[in-house]
Design a protein around this motif. Structure first.
Motif, PDB file in Angstrom:
ATOM      1  N   LEU A   1      25.901  14.453 -35.382  1.00 40.50           N
ATOM      2  CA  LEU A   1      26.301  15.445 -36.379  1.00 40.50           C
ATOM      3  C   LEU A   1      26.553  16.792 -35.706  1.00 40.50           C
ATOM      4  CD1 LEU A   1      26.637  15.665 -39.478  1.00 40.50           C
ATOM      5  CD2 LEU A   1      24.293  16.511 -39.581  1.00 40.50           C
ATOM      6  N   LYS A   2      27.670  17.434 -36.064  1.00 39.25           N
ATOM      7  CA  LYS A   2      27.979  18.758 -35.523  1.00 39.25           C
ATOM      8  C   LYS A   2      27.261  19.834 -36.331  1.00 39.25           C
ATOM      9  CE  LYS A   2      32.526  17.547 -33.655  1.00 39.25           C
ATOM     10  NZ  LYS A   2      32.054  17.605 -32.259  1.00 39.25           N
ATOM     11  N   ASP A   3      26.942  20.934 -35.650  1.00 33.20           N
ATOM     12  CA  ASP A   3      26.250  22.040 -36.309  1.00 33.20           C
ATOM     13  C   ASP A   3      26.766  23.357 -35.751  1.00 33.20           C
ATOM     14  OD1 ASP A   3      24.299  23.233 -38.017  1.00 33.20           O
ATOM     15  OD2 ASP A   3      23.022  23.569 -36.276  1.00 33.20           O
ATOM     16  N   GLN A   4      26.596  24.417 -36.524  1.00 30.88           N
ATOM     17  CA  GLN A   4      27.015  25.756 -36.113  1.00 30.88           C
ATOM     18  C   GLN A   4      25.866  26.727 -36.326  1.00 30.88           C
ATOM     19  OE1 GLN A   4      30.190  27.027 -34.972  1.00 30.88           O
ATOM     20  NE2 GLN A   4      29.006  28.892 -34.632  1.00 30.88           N
TER      21      GLN A   4
ATOM     22  N   GLU B   1      25.553  20.055 -31.305  1.00 28.93           N
ATOM     23  CA  GLU B   1      25.464  18.764 -31.978  1.00 28.93           C
ATOM     24  C   GLU B   1      24.004  18.370 -32.139  1.00 28.93           C
ATOM     25  OE1 GLU B   1      29.218  16.049 -30.867  1.00 28.93           O
ATOM     26  OE2 GLU B   1      28.020  16.607 -29.127  1.00 28.93           O
ATOM     27  N   PHE B   2      23.724  17.665 -33.216  1.00 25.30           N
ATOM     28  CA  PHE B   2      22.412  17.052 -33.370  1.00 25.30           C
ATOM     29  C   PHE B   2      22.456  15.711 -32.643  1.00 25.30           C
ATOM     30  CE2 PHE B   2      21.900  19.362 -37.678  1.00 25.30           C
ATOM     31  CZ  PHE B   2      21.518  20.517 -37.009  1.00 25.30           C
ATOM     32  N   ILE B   3      21.357  15.394 -31.952  1.00 21.93           N
ATOM     33  CA  ILE B   3      21.330  14.235 -31.060  1.00 21.93           C
ATOM     34  C   ILE B   3      20.191  13.288 -31.423  1.00 21.93           C
ATOM     35  CG2 ILE B   3      21.242  13.483 -28.649  1.00 21.93           C
ATOM     36  CD1 ILE B   3      23.600  15.286 -29.168  1.00 21.93           C
ATOM     37  N   LEU B   4      20.502  12.004 -31.482  1.00 25.05           N
ATOM     38  CA  LEU B   4      19.481  10.966 -31.629  1.00 25.05           C
ATOM     39  C   LEU B   4      19.078  10.516 -30.229  1.00 25.05           C
ATOM     40  CD1 LEU B   4      19.569   7.942 -34.027  1.00 25.05           C
ATOM     41  CD2 LEU B   4      19.075   7.590 -31.621  1.00 25.05           C
TER      42      LEU B   4
ATOM     43  N   ILE C   1      20.982   6.867 -39.373  1.00 21.15           N
ATOM     44  CA  ILE C   1      21.112   8.227 -38.846  1.00 21.15           C
ATOM     45  C   ILE C   1      22.558   8.509 -38.439  1.00 21.15           C
ATOM     46  CG2 ILE C   1      20.434   9.773 -36.961  1.00 21.15           C
ATOM     47  CD1 ILE C   1      17.698   8.317 -36.976  1.00 21.15           C
ATOM     48  N   CYS C   2      23.178   7.542 -37.764  1.00 22.34           N
ATOM     49  CA  CYS C   2      24.557   7.737 -37.307  1.00 22.34           C
ATOM     50  C   CYS C   2      25.542   7.817 -38.471  1.00 22.34           C
ATOM     51  CB  CYS C   2      24.955   6.614 -36.351  1.00 22.34           C
ATOM     52  SG  CYS C   2      24.095   6.688 -34.754  1.00 22.34           S
ATOM     53  N   GLU C   3      25.189   7.255 -39.620  1.00 23.23           N
ATOM     54  CA  GLU C   3      26.053   7.348 -40.796  1.00 23.23           C
ATOM     55  C   GLU C   3      26.149   8.774 -41.327  1.00 23.23           C
ATOM     56  OE1 GLU C   3      24.919   4.635 -43.829  1.00 23.23           O
ATOM     57  OE2 GLU C   3      25.235   2.858 -42.587  1.00 23.23           O
ATOM     58  N   GLU C   4      25.227   9.642 -40.917  1.00 24.98           N
ATOM     59  CA  GLU C   4      25.265  11.041 -41.357  1.00 24.98           C
ATOM     60  C   GLU C   4      26.566  11.713 -40.945  1.00 24.98           C
ATOM     61  OE1 GLU C   4      23.073  12.920 -43.236  1.00 24.98           O
ATOM     62  OE2 GLU C   4      22.339  10.906 -43.649  1.00 24.98           O
ATOM     63  N   LYS C   5      27.156  11.240 -39.845  1.00 25.61           N
ATOM     64  CA  LYS C   5      28.409  11.828 -39.369  1.00 25.61           C
ATOM     65  C   LYS C   5      29.514  11.664 -40.397  1.00 25.61           C
ATOM     66  CE  LYS C   5      31.388  11.926 -35.297  1.00 25.61           C
ATOM     67  NZ  LYS C   5      31.603  11.398 -33.931  1.00 25.61           N
TER      68      LYS C   5
END
Length: 304
Positions: free
Chosen positions: A159-162, A265-268, A287-291
């Motif tokens: 997931l991207k974040d700012q 980015e948020f990282i698993l 978790i990856c579906e959050e993208k």
């Protein structure tokens, strides 16, 4: 080397005491000392330093613990699975504080809907502590903010974040059309604790530009910082996902300065040697579906 010796070593490591480890394992102290000595002699290493009445793990001991804890965990998992295939299971998940605020709760809820005989234990800490937990096999999978450079870990961006510079609407900087980093540094800063990802990024940005800052408020709680900022003059560095409501209602203001370092980015993460059960794989998938779901989040107010 046997499994018994590894269990004794990990207990001494966790208790930081031969006496306490012996009591917990219900064996005599000489047996504990002998097991540690046998491991040290077998590999020609020093696991603990004995100073006075205390013992202190060495750097080699830290590395040995990572392997030992994984071996024990995998063995116990095999035993449970082979003897009771349908027995309840447990996953230990770790999350950074920011991600734990708005992503983890509904992921855990969705997982529990799928697996009725399983449970997730969630640990919420800063990113640095979550990485350490994964390395020591105390956490099966973790979600952290920004990349982790360690070849022992598998890292999956999901997931991207700012990050944003944010203040309240009475701050004098809201009247300026152009903001410089020096303007930010002259203000009191409301920051997360050292070890948190946002703090590390912000500190690195100011250090790279050789700018000194004044940290007036430091907290492990994002909500504490948000509430303090509403009532006091100052600036914070925070994920846009945590202040969408406040910005929309007008209680907080985004300063128009977006350093490249603030895009992240948020990282698993999970250990490269970790055995991924079907349940853990399913959790990773959720978790990856959050993208996909995050595409609907509005970020128009950022003017990026």
């Amino acid at each position: 080397m046997g499994l018994r010796q590894l269990r004794i070593f990990t207990e001494v490591y966790q208790e930081k005491s031969i006496t306490k480890a012996a009591d917990k394992l219900h064996i005599v102290q000489p047996s504990v000392s002998l097991a540690i000595k046998e491991l040290e002699e077998e590999y020609g290493i020093k696991l603990f330093d004995r100073i006075g009445r205390g013992i202190f793990v060495t750097e080699t001991g830290e590395a040995f613990y990572e392997y030992a804890s994984h071996i024990i965990s995998l063995y116990d998992e095999m035993e449970n699975k082979m003897k009771s295939p349908s027995a309840p299971f447990q996953i230990n998940m770790g999350s950074s504080i920011t991600i734990g605020c708005f992503i983890v709760p509904h992921i855990v809820a969705r997982f529990r809907d799928i697996y009725k005989n399983g449970e997730i234990n969630v640990r919420i800490q800063n990113s640095k502590q979550i990485v350490q937990g994964v390395m020591k096999n105390e956490i099966d999978i973790g979600v952290v903010e920004d990349r982790v450079e360690d070849d022992k870990l598998i890292s999956i961006p999901f997931l991207k974040d700012q990050l944003l510079f944010v203040c309240n609407n009475s701050n004098q900087l809201t009247k300026k059309n152009k903001i410089e980093l020096e303007d930010i540094a002259r203000q009191p800063l409301f920051m997360r604790e050292p070890g948190s990802a946002s703090r590390e990024i912000a500190d690195g940005l100011f250090k790279a530009n050789q700018i000194k800052i004044n940290i007036a408020w430091e907290s492990i709680s994002n909500q504490s910082i948000i509430h303090a900022l509403k009532e006091n003059e100052g600036i914070t560095v925070i994920s846009h996902k945590l202040v969408e409501k406040e910005i929309a209602e007008g209680s907080l203001y985004v300063l128009p300065l977006y350093p490249e370092e603030f895009k992240r980015e948020f990282i698993l993460i999970y250990h490269r040697n970790k055995y991924l059960t079907p349940a853990i794989k399913s959790l990773i998938g959720l978790i990856c579906e959050e993208k996909k779901e995050s595409r609907h989040i509005k970020t128009d107010f950022l003017n990026l």
